[in-house]
Write a protein that holds these residues in place. Structure first.
Motif, PDB file in Angstrom:
ATOM      1  N   ALA A 137      -1.094 -18.272 -10.202  1.00 49.10           N
ATOM      2  CA  ALA A 137      -1.840 -17.251 -10.935  1.00 49.10           C
ATOM      3  C   ALA A 137      -1.149 -15.911 -10.735  1.00 49.10           C
ATOM      4  O   ALA A 137      -0.429 -15.706  -9.755  1.00 49.10           O
ATOM      5  N   MET A 151      -2.264 -13.175  -9.829  1.00 45.10           N
ATOM      6  CA  MET A 151      -2.691 -12.365  -8.686  1.00 45.10           C
ATOM      7  C   MET A 151      -2.058 -12.800  -7.373  1.00 45.10           C
ATOM      8  O   MET A 151      -2.070 -12.061  -6.404  1.00 45.10           O
ATOM      9  N   TRP A 170     -14.586 -15.918  -8.912  1.00 39.67           N
ATOM     10  CA  TRP A 170     -13.190 -16.355  -8.879  1.00 39.67           C
ATOM     11  C   TRP A 170     -12.579 -16.213  -7.504  1.00 39.67           C
ATOM     12  O   TRP A 170     -12.675 -15.194  -6.844  1.00 39.67           O
ATOM     13  N   GLY A 205      -6.620 -11.825 -15.876  1.00 47.09           N
ATOM     14  CA  GLY A 205      -5.590 -12.791 -16.233  1.00 47.09           C
ATOM     15  C   GLY A 205      -5.820 -13.336 -17.636  1.00 47.09           C
ATOM     16  O   GLY A 205      -6.947 -13.692 -17.995  1.00 47.09           O
TER      17      GLY A 205
HETATM   18  N1  SER Z   1      -7.130 -14.440 -10.905  1.00 45.92           N
HETATM   19  C1  SER Z   1      -7.774 -14.639 -12.159  1.00 45.92           C
HETATM   20  C2  SER Z   1      -7.287 -15.873 -12.881  1.00 45.92           C
HETATM   21  O1  SER Z   1      -6.313 -16.462 -12.495  1.00 45.92           O
HETATM   22  C3  SER Z   1      -7.576 -13.437 -13.045  1.00 45.92           C
HETATM   23  O2  SER Z   1      -6.260 -13.007 -13.015  1.00 45.92           O
HETATM   24  O3  SER Z   1      -7.893 -16.238 -13.852  1.00 45.92           O
END
Ligand code: SER
Length: 581
Positions: free
Chosen positions: A37, A39, A156, A220
């Motif tokens: 991901a 992040m 999340w 995201g």
């Molecule tokens: N971390 C969240 C996702 O992967 C938003 O970036 O959806």
């Protein structure tokens, strides 16, 4: 302009700095094989470390997810995707984040408002209902029937622990049918396109939730899915991201993108693209039987097997043509693709030649094995892997085409037994998610500092770290050096590291200003990557490096250090692989 450019421009206009995509293989994070991901590379900053680029960031990040490898072949699953993201590190929060997402979707991308719906966090025992996000959506004109409150899908976290928080997800109605007044998140015609996470909590591995030092935003948006939506296609492979690749596969195979051929064509297109990105990555991954190299191998081999199904002449340069087209589509966004063009082609060709040697024989053996309609047990699946190089999913796929099953668990057991796969390389690691550094990795981490310091004494003060990668089985260290190390240099390096280990040097950590750290002669790889206040690890009097840790307390914990390989990495950079025994 395409989606990536529009997105980055929009957020730059709104005060964000674009950060480069981090490598697909995380640096110095042995707990995951790939970034899954956008992040993930930002975790230290979401946890409170200042980011050198400031508090508003945006990027497109290379992500690899292999957990649903088997689903690839349908219209929407991919093993590689790009994720667009914008972040606030203790800067703006829900108001701006939601407004900008809405503005980007409806004004920049011109998505009709009545095709949008959202979910917000409904609240649970620990965290209350997200009233603020709800009110913001109402204020922007989203009717209340189009706002669903959920708990499960609106929180999340990457894996089991780490920075986390409630989120609001934006959905698009992807169907020709009449748009229902009331939004039902379970209705598959509504597809999620953007996820805005309000990351203000940290969940510890023990499950305790605490407040982070800042309130952050992490969003995201998947490039593949959103592009398909904007272009009005229901099959991602018909969007501009894939269409020309599929056309080329049609040309090479002389078959249409229809019926039974579609699945194989999608698998080839998807797996080749992922293989291109993994092998172009600066981490220098090559097909192998462990970790990332094993994933790369499986992807290439599965693509080859499907090419064979389409009667493509495997010995022709089909893989080169497909990879070249894929690279031409991405090289302006990712300099490593341009730099490693030839590396990618070599990886693909070499692996193809290797697999091709055993594939035919393996397929014949497989036919013999299933002649009587027998299911495949673990030992047989392992035999196909070990002797003919059949990755497990290939055996599973071949079996299921004949309505047979494979004992995958039995295979895993044999596989582990054989590989003596260590703790981190075992199943858990393949799933992704964020775990802590293991003890073995921590030891390698400290050994890396010692190696760096020893090389400076043996080779010269100009030796600097150029890269590092640690698994539970070995360490890999890239460093600037213009010549192949002699046997004597290698022996001397080992001797020094082992002497320091035997001396039982204490490992201590201090925080200081970046400038002070540099002035004090601390070693540092990418100065611009570090915040103003840094942690410096010192080992006795022999090494001092800017580093996030973790490290052992005393060098005695390391055991015996041994260099297993010394080779060229790239021009002016040598690579050492070493183990602690
Ligand atoms: N971390 C969240 C996702 O992967 C938003 O970036 O959806």
């Amino acid at each position: 302009m395409n989606l990536k450019d529009l997105y980055i421009n929009f957020f730059i206009e709104h005060g964000h700095k674009q950060i480069p995509s981090a490598p697909v293989v995380p640096e110095n994070d042995p707990s995951v094989l790939f970034n899954t991901a956008g992040m993930q590379p930002l975790i230290p900053y979401l946890m409170g470390q200042p980011h050198p680029y400031g508090t508003r960031l945006c990027d497109y990040q290379k992500c690899v997810r292999t957990n649903d490898l088997d689903s690839v072949g349908d219209t929407t699953h991919h093993t590689f995707f790009e994720m667009l993201g914008n972040w606030s590190l203790g800067d703006y929060f829900k108001q701006e984040s939601i407004s900008w997402s809405y503005e980007f979707l409806t004004e920049t991308l011109k998505i009709p408002k009545d095709r949008l719906a959202v979910t917000v966090f409904a609240g649970n025992d620990l965290i209350p209902f997200d009233q603020e996000s709800y009110d913001k959506w109402i204020q922007l004109g989203i009717p209340k029937e189009r706002i669903a409150k959920t708990v499960e899908d609106n929180f999340w976290i990457a894996g089991e622990s780490g920075p986390c928080g409630p989120d609001t997800e934006i959905f698009y109605f992807r169907s020709e049918e009449e748009i229902p007044t009331t939004f039902d998140p379970e209705d598959a015609r509504w597809v999620e396109i953007w996820n805005n996470v309000f990351m203000q909590y940290y969940k510890s591995p023990e499950g305790e939730v605490s407040e982070l030092p800042h309130k952050n935003v992490d969003t995201g948006m998947g490039v593949e899915r959103t592009t398909a939506i904007l272009e009005g296609v229901l099959d991602n492979y018909l969007s501009s991201i894939w269409k020309d690749v599929i056309d080329l596969i049609c040309e090479i195979s002389n078959l249409p993108y229809e019926g039974e051929y579609q699945k194989s064509m999608r698998i080839i297109a998807d797996h080749m693209r992922t293989a291109v990105f993994i092998s172009a990555d600066r981490a220098g991954i090559k097909p192998s039987n462990t970790d990332q190299g094993y994933i790369l191998r499986r992807l290439i081999r599965r693509a080859i097997r499907h090419a064979k199904k389409l009667s493509i002449d495997i010995n022709s340069n089909w893989e080169e043509r497909i990879a070249t087209l894929i690279m031409s589509k991405y090289e302006s966004y990712y300099p490593e693709i341009q730099e490693n063009h030839q590396v990618v082609l070599d990886v693909l060709r070499t692996e193809k030649e290797k697999f091709n040697r055993t594939l035919e024989k393996g397929l014949r053996e497989f036919e013999k094995l299933v002649k009587n309609g027998t299911n495949i047990d673990g030992v047989t699946a392992f035999h196909l892997y070990d002797t003919y190089g059949f990755p497990i999913e290939l055996t599973v796929e071949l079996a299921s085409e004949r309505g047979l099953t494979v004992d995958e668990k039995g295979f895993e057991e044999k596989f582990k037994e054989h590989q003596e796969l260590s703790r981190t390389a075992s199943a858990g690691k393949f799933k992704g998610g964020l775990a802590g550094d293991g003890e073995i990795e921590t030891r390698y981490h400290t050994a890396t500092h010692l190696l760096n310091a020893a090389l400076k004494l043996v080779v010269g003060p100009d030796v600097h770290q150029k890269g590092s990668n640690i698994t539970s089985e070995r360490m890999r260290f890239d460093f600037s050096c213009d010549h192949k190390l002699s046997e004597e240099e290698k022996a001397k390096t080992e001797e020094i590291v082992n002497r320091w280990i035997a001396e039982g040097l204490p490992v201590t950590v201090v925080e200081m200003k970046k400038e002070e750290a540099v002035a004090s002669g601390a070693e540092c790889m990418f100065l611009e990557k570090y915040p103003d206040v840094v942690t410096v690890y010192q080992i006795g009097e022999v090494s001092r490096e800017l580093c996030g840790g973790p490290h052992v307390k005393n060098t005695q914990e390391l055991g015996h250090f041994k260099i297993t390989k010394e080779e060229a990495s790239s021009a002016g950079v040598r690579r050492i692989k070493a183990v602690l025994e």
